[in-house]
Design a protein around this motif. Structure first.
Motif, short mmCIF file in Angstrom:
data_model
loop_
_atom_site.label_atom_id
_atom_site.label_comp_id
_atom_site.label_asym_id
_atom_site.label_seq_id
_atom_site.Cartn_x
_atom_site.Cartn_y
_atom_site.Cartn_z
N VAL A 108 87.78 38.20 -12.59
CA VAL A 108 87.88 37.46 -11.33
C VAL A 108 89.32 37.50 -10.83
O VAL A 108 90.25 37.16 -11.57
N ASP A 109 89.50 37.91 -9.59
CA ASP A 109 90.83 37.94 -8.99
C ASP A 109 91.37 36.52 -8.90
O ASP A 109 90.70 35.63 -8.40
N GLY A 110 92.56 36.32 -9.40
CA GLY A 110 93.16 34.99 -9.40
C GLY A 110 93.23 34.38 -10.79
O GLY A 110 93.95 33.41 -11.01
N VAL A 111 92.51 34.95 -11.75
CA VAL A 111 92.57 34.48 -13.13
C VAL A 111 93.65 35.27 -13.84
O VAL A 111 93.58 36.50 -13.92
N SER A 112 94.66 34.58 -14.36
CA SER A 112 95.76 35.24 -15.05
C SER A 112 95.42 35.55 -16.49
O SER A 112 95.69 36.63 -16.99
N SER A 113 94.85 34.57 -17.18
CA SER A 113 94.49 34.74 -18.58
C SER A 113 93.62 33.57 -19.02
O SER A 113 93.40 32.63 -18.27
N LEU A 114 93.15 33.66 -20.24
CA LEU A 114 92.44 32.54 -20.84
C LEU A 114 93.47 31.54 -21.34
O LEU A 114 94.60 31.89 -21.64
N ALA A 115 93.07 30.30 -21.41
CA ALA A 115 93.94 29.24 -21.91
C ALA A 115 93.21 28.49 -23.00
O ALA A 115 91.98 28.51 -23.07
N ALA A 116 93.95 27.81 -23.84
CA ALA A 116 93.33 26.98 -24.86
C ALA A 116 92.64 25.81 -24.18
O ALA A 116 93.15 25.26 -23.21
N ASN A 117 91.46 25.47 -24.67
CA ASN A 117 90.78 24.28 -24.15
C ASN A 117 91.63 23.07 -24.47
O ASN A 117 92.30 23.03 -25.49
#
Length: 119
Positions: free
Chosen positions: A35-44
């Motif tokens: 998805v455009d705009g998502v930089s990376s996953l983050a910790a919950n």
């Protein structure tokens, strides 16, 4: 299936299909990152970074549906509700098309904002 992995099972006319929750988490992560705009996953929030692709991001509900929870970092300047909705639709579509399992919910947590590097 004697290892410690958790599986989601789906009955088929020829038998059962067991899909590791790690596989479902990897599909969800890949779809979210597209998805455009998502930089990376983050910790919950309140969870260890090692759990990003672990089984604690997925749950099987009573009616054999899958519920997904993931946290992301978004790029500055993007509209959070629009990107969140796009993540939900992309993750739901990817899991359902690749596994045949039904997704009941995709919960998206925005863990932070990333800024473009200064020039």
């Amino acid at each position: 299936m004697s290892d410690n992995k958790e599986y989601v099972s789906r009955a088929d006319e020829l038998g059962n299909i067991h899909i590791s929750e790690e596989v479902l988490a990897a599909i969800a992560a890949a779809a979210a990152l597209e998805v455009d705009g998502v930089s990376s996953l983050a910790a919950n929030l309140g969870r260890d970074i090692a759990e990003l692709l672990g089984k604690k991001n997925l749950a099987k509900t009573e009616d054999d549906k899958v519920e997904v929870e993931l946290s992301v970092l978004m790029g500055y300047g993007h509209t959070i509700p629009e990107i969140g909705k796009a993540i939900q639709e992309g993750v739901k579509s990817a899991i359902e098309s690749m596994t045949g399992l039904e997704v009941s919910a995709v919960n998206v947590n925005v863990g932070g904002i990333t800024f473009p590097p200064k020039e």
